[in-house]
Design an enzyme around this catalytic site. Structure first.
Site, PDB file in Angstrom:
ATOM      1  N   CYS A 144     -15.613  -8.320  10.369  1.00 26.34           N
ATOM      2  CA  CYS A 144     -15.206  -6.995  10.856  1.00 26.34           C
ATOM      3  C   CYS A 144     -16.170  -6.447  11.898  1.00 26.34           C
ATOM      4  CB  CYS A 144     -15.093  -6.026   9.680  1.00 26.34           C
ATOM      5  SG  CYS A 144     -13.618  -6.282   8.682  1.00 26.34           S
ATOM      6  N   SER A 164       0.443   4.086   1.830  1.00 23.02           N
ATOM      7  CA  SER A 164       0.405   4.924   3.023  1.00 23.02           C
ATOM      8  C   SER A 164       1.802   5.021   3.632  1.00 23.02           C
ATOM      9  CB  SER A 164      -0.562   4.347   4.054  1.00 23.02           C
ATOM     10  OG  SER A 164      -0.014   3.188   4.653  1.00 23.02           O
ATOM     11  N   THR A 211     -12.672   5.457  17.358  1.00 20.93           N
ATOM     12  CA  THR A 211     -12.175   4.153  16.930  1.00 20.93           C
ATOM     13  C   THR A 211     -13.214   3.483  16.056  1.00 20.93           C
ATOM     14  OG1 THR A 211     -11.421   1.953  17.605  1.00 20.93           O
ATOM     15  CG2 THR A 211     -13.008   3.037  19.059  1.00 20.93           C
ATOM     16  N   ARG A 225     -11.814   6.787  10.537  1.00 20.78           N
ATOM     17  CA  ARG A 225     -10.912   6.023   9.688  1.00 20.78           C
ATOM     18  C   ARG A 225      -9.855   6.961   9.165  1.00 20.78           C
ATOM     19  NH1 ARG A 225     -12.965   2.838   5.671  1.00 20.78           N
ATOM     20  NH2 ARG A 225     -10.746   2.533   5.255  1.00 20.78           N
ATOM     21  N   GLY A 226      -8.871   6.385   8.507  1.00 16.59           N
ATOM     22  CA  GLY A 226      -7.804   7.195   7.935  1.00 16.59           C
ATOM     23  C   GLY A 226      -6.455   6.708   8.406  1.00 16.59           C
ATOM     24  N   ASN A 227      -5.388   7.280   7.839  1.00 12.95           N
ATOM     25  CA  ASN A 227      -4.056   6.860   8.251  1.00 12.95           C
ATOM     26  C   ASN A 227      -3.715   7.440   9.620  1.00 12.95           C
ATOM     27  OD1 ASN A 227      -3.221   9.546   7.847  1.00 12.95           O
ATOM     28  ND2 ASN A 227      -2.506   9.136   5.768  1.00 12.95           N
ATOM     29  N   SER A 274     -12.694   0.224  15.364  1.00 15.28           N
ATOM     30  CA  SER A 274     -12.428  -1.179  15.663  1.00 15.28           C
ATOM     31  C   SER A 274     -13.479  -1.738  16.622  1.00 15.28           C
ATOM     32  CB  SER A 274     -11.041  -1.328  16.299  1.00 15.28           C
ATOM     33  OG  SER A 274     -10.915  -2.550  16.983  1.00 15.28           O
ATOM     34  N   ARG A 323     -13.283  -4.454  18.267  1.00 20.56           N
ATOM     35  CA  ARG A 323     -12.555  -4.954  19.441  1.00 20.56           C
ATOM     36  C   ARG A 323     -12.262  -3.837  20.426  1.00 20.56           C
ATOM     37  NH1 ARG A 323      -7.279  -4.444  20.965  1.00 20.56           N
ATOM     38  NH2 ARG A 323      -6.718  -3.575  18.935  1.00 20.56           N
ATOM     39  N   ARG A 324     -11.639  -2.755  19.935  1.00 22.00           N
ATOM     40  CA  ARG A 324     -11.302  -1.652  20.829  1.00 22.00           C
ATOM     41  C   ARG A 324     -12.555  -1.019  21.428  1.00 22.00           C
ATOM     42  NH1 ARG A 324      -6.845   0.566  16.577  1.00 22.00           N
ATOM     43  NH2 ARG A 324      -4.987  -0.442  17.466  1.00 22.00           N
ATOM     44  N   THR A 349      -4.017  11.266  10.038  1.00 22.34           N
ATOM     45  CA  THR A 349      -5.413  11.704  10.027  1.00 22.34           C
ATOM     46  C   THR A 349      -6.054  11.502  11.386  1.00 22.34           C
ATOM     47  OG1 THR A 349      -5.647  11.224   7.669  1.00 22.34           O
ATOM     48  CG2 THR A 349      -7.668  11.342   8.972  1.00 22.34           C
ATOM     49  N   ARG A 350      -5.826  10.347  11.990  1.00 24.81           N
ATOM     50  CA  ARG A 350      -6.460  10.059  13.277  1.00 24.81           C
ATOM     51  C   ARG A 350      -5.854  10.887  14.402  1.00 24.81           C
ATOM     52  NH1 ARG A 350      -6.679   3.612  13.361  1.00 24.81           N
ATOM     53  NH2 ARG A 350      -5.049   3.752  11.763  1.00 24.81           N
ATOM     54  N   LYS A 373      -2.571  -7.885  10.866  1.00 24.39           N
ATOM     55  CA  LYS A 373      -3.933  -7.744  11.389  1.00 24.39           C
ATOM     56  C   LYS A 373      -4.912  -7.263  10.323  1.00 24.39           C
ATOM     57  CE  LYS A 373      -3.521  -3.070  13.399  1.00 24.39           C
ATOM     58  NZ  LYS A 373      -4.605  -2.430  12.654  1.00 24.39           N
ATOM     59  N   ASP A 374      -4.402  -6.763   9.194  1.00 20.80           N
ATOM     60  CA  ASP A 374      -5.272  -6.305   8.110  1.00 20.80           C
ATOM     61  C   ASP A 374      -5.549  -7.391   7.075  1.00 20.80           C
ATOM     62  OD1 ASP A 374      -5.404  -3.781   9.225  1.00 20.80           O
ATOM     63  OD2 ASP A 374      -3.764  -2.978   8.015  1.00 20.80           O
ATOM     64  N   ARG A 423       0.845  -1.180   0.000  1.00 21.23           N
ATOM     65  CA  ARG A 423       0.000   0.000   0.000  1.00 21.23           C
ATOM     66  C   ARG A 423       0.890   1.242   0.000  1.00 21.23           C
ATOM     67  NH1 ARG A 423      -3.048  -0.271   5.213  1.00 21.23           N
ATOM     68  NH2 ARG A 423      -3.816   1.742   4.502  1.00 21.23           N
TER      69      ARG A 423
END
Length: 307
Positions: free
Chosen positions: A239, A12, A126, A148-150, A128, A130-131, A153-154, A84-85, A10
């Site tokens: 997901c 990023s 978040t 979302r975002g890289n 996620s 899970r989180r 961004t977050r 994890k992705d 990717r």
């Protein structure tokens, strides 16, 4: 220079940092000069679609499908992924051939010194499940806001005050040279399956590339990842499903796997652990998955397709 090998990645900043780590490891192991391994950058669907949670637009495959096509069509010889992705069920034509040594598996909390310090009813960013479940289990008063975002961004969402806090993987922050945030121990936030591991996939029938990648494969990480992915595959989560798993190879060379399943709001949880000898990791992970699903409360079971 004509590349000796081309890795798909990717585009990023974090993905490129990880791909460069893989390229450097291959060049060192093979005694090749710097630049012998080329990077082929791909902008995936997951990078393009930033306004909706992954679960609504195709799941983890959004991070992998374009890289898979480049690999299957011969544009690249291997792909570098954050483990994890990567979906727990992958095409038979592809295989995880190597794992780099695992980094810090913990999450980091950004924007507050601790979960307890977040203001009453505060907004925590978040996407996620899970989180979100782990957070609400400890602080049901908080609002989990999808972002979302890289990484940049977050982080900017917190700086701008859109959310009071967020979570990011410590490994990703470390790879980008970012020291911000408070680490959360796995005893409180068990990580996602595969978190902090970089994996390299190639075509299953490409024995030459598989042999090359074996020279950089870190076996303890690969064993741990194999067990965690087997657990995720066996529970059949998506997901939408809050799943956590962490495997470690202990001093006696036995693998210790801890795992948990949670309801969406974190109010209900089932957890367990298992130890396994080398070669038995996947069977042990599958047995643990079956046990947890059998013992799970109804609000957890339904998230995994069990009425």
């Amino acid at each position: 220079m004509t590349p000796r090998l081309t890795l798909g990645t990717r585009a990023s900043p974090l993905a490129l940092a990880q791909a460069r780590m893989a390229a450097a490891a291959i060049e060192e192991a093979q005694g090749w000069e710097s630049g012998s391994v080329a990077l082929h950058e791909v902008r995936t669907s997951g990078d393009r679609i930033q306004d909706r949670p992954l679960a609504e637009v195709g799941g983890k495959a959004l991070w992998t499908k374009e890289l898979d096509l480049a690999l299957l069509h011969g544009t690249t010889q291997a792909s570098v992924h954050s483990c994890k992705d990567v979906e727990s069920v992958r095409p038979e034509a592809l295989v995880i051939a190597a794992c780099l040594p695992r980094a810090d598996v913990r999450d980091r909390l950004i924007g507050a010194p601790s979960i307890e310090a977040i203001s009453q009813g505060g907004r925590v960013g978040t996407s996620s499940p899970r989180r979100t479940a782990q957070l609400l289990r400890r602080r049901p008063d908080l609002q989990a806001v999808s972002i979302r975002g890289n990484v940049a961004t977050r982080l900017n969402r917190v700086t701008a005050g859109e959310v009071e806090a967020t979570f990011l993987a410590a490994a990703g922050l470390d790879r980008l040279g970012i020291e911000e945030g408070q680490p959360i121990e796995p005893a409180l936030f068990l990580p996602a399956p595969g978190q902090a591991a970089i994996v390299i996939e190639c075509r299953t029938d490409d024995e030459a590339t598989r042999a090359l990648l074996r020279t950089i494969d870190h076996q303890p990480t690969h064993r741990a990842v194999r067990a965690e992915r087997a657990f995720a595959r066996a529970v059949g989560g998506s997901c939408h499903s809050p799943v956590a798993a962490l495997a470690l190879v202990e001093g006696d060379d036995r693998l210790w796997l801890r795992a948990e399943l949670l309801s969406t709001d974190g109010a209900e949880r089932i957890a367990g652990e298992v130890r396994a000898s080398e070669g038995e990791e996947e069977a042990a992970a599958e047995a643990l998955a079956a046990q947890l699903l059998a013992d799970a409360p109804a609000n957890v079971r339904i998230l995994f397709g069990i009425p």
